[in-house]
Design an enzyme around this catalytic site. Sequence first.
Site, short mmCIF file in Angstrom:
data_model
loop_
_atom_site.label_atom_id
_atom_site.label_comp_id
_atom_site.label_asym_id
_atom_site.label_seq_id
_atom_site.Cartn_x
_atom_site.Cartn_y
_atom_site.Cartn_z
N LYS A 69 22.92 8.55 50.14
CA LYS A 69 21.69 9.14 49.61
C LYS A 69 21.03 8.11 48.71
O LYS A 69 21.70 7.41 47.96
CB LYS A 69 21.98 10.41 48.81
CG LYS A 69 22.38 11.58 49.69
CD LYS A 69 22.56 12.85 48.90
CE LYS A 69 22.97 13.98 49.83
NZ LYS A 69 23.30 15.19 49.08
N GLU A 70 19.71 8.02 48.84
CA GLU A 70 18.95 7.12 47.97
C GLU A 70 17.85 7.90 47.28
O GLU A 70 17.33 8.88 47.81
CB GLU A 70 18.41 5.91 48.72
CG GLU A 70 17.26 6.18 49.65
CD GLU A 70 16.66 4.91 50.23
OE1 GLU A 70 17.30 3.86 50.26
OE2 GLU A 70 15.50 4.99 50.68
N LYS A 82 7.73 -0.28 44.63
CA LYS A 82 8.55 0.90 44.87
C LYS A 82 10.01 0.47 44.79
O LYS A 82 10.40 -0.53 45.37
CB LYS A 82 8.27 1.48 46.25
CG LYS A 82 9.12 2.70 46.60
CD LYS A 82 8.73 3.19 47.99
CE LYS A 82 9.47 4.43 48.39
NZ LYS A 82 9.05 4.87 49.73
#
Length: 156
Positions: A69-70, A82
């Site tokens: 998961k990021e 970003k």
Amino acid sequence: MLSQLRQETGIDAPATVAWQLYSGLELARLVENRLSNIFQKIEVVEGDGGEGTVLSLIFAPGVGATNCKEKFTKIDNENRIKETEVVEGGFLDIGFTLYRVRFKIIENGEDSCIVESTIEYEIKEEAAANASLVTIQLLIDIAEAANNYLLQNKAA
């Protein structure tokens, strides 16, 4: 100790157009569709594409890692930066304490820009050999897929 890899890739589109692709969820959709040899599925766990958004990345069989998961930790529209960090699984499962990806879109004339892709990471001393697994190639592949997508959709 913080280590990093950095690469600049040219994009044949204005910086504002490239940033629209990179800044939100559109890049994840593009990556899922165009790099299916690496990503089997990318799902939004929470958020709408802004800071705090969490994505579940499920890797294609044979890639090595199975999933992670990021989290989008920084979206700076003014400077076109970003940042995402792995918050679960992936590199964190093999001794990394930090794995951050940064994209910066740099204007390079009216109709082109540069994507500066950076990976920053920290790793536990006992897992130092795993640092050799970090490669910038995926970010180069993402930038090339983004460039191809923007070229194909230029007239649209």
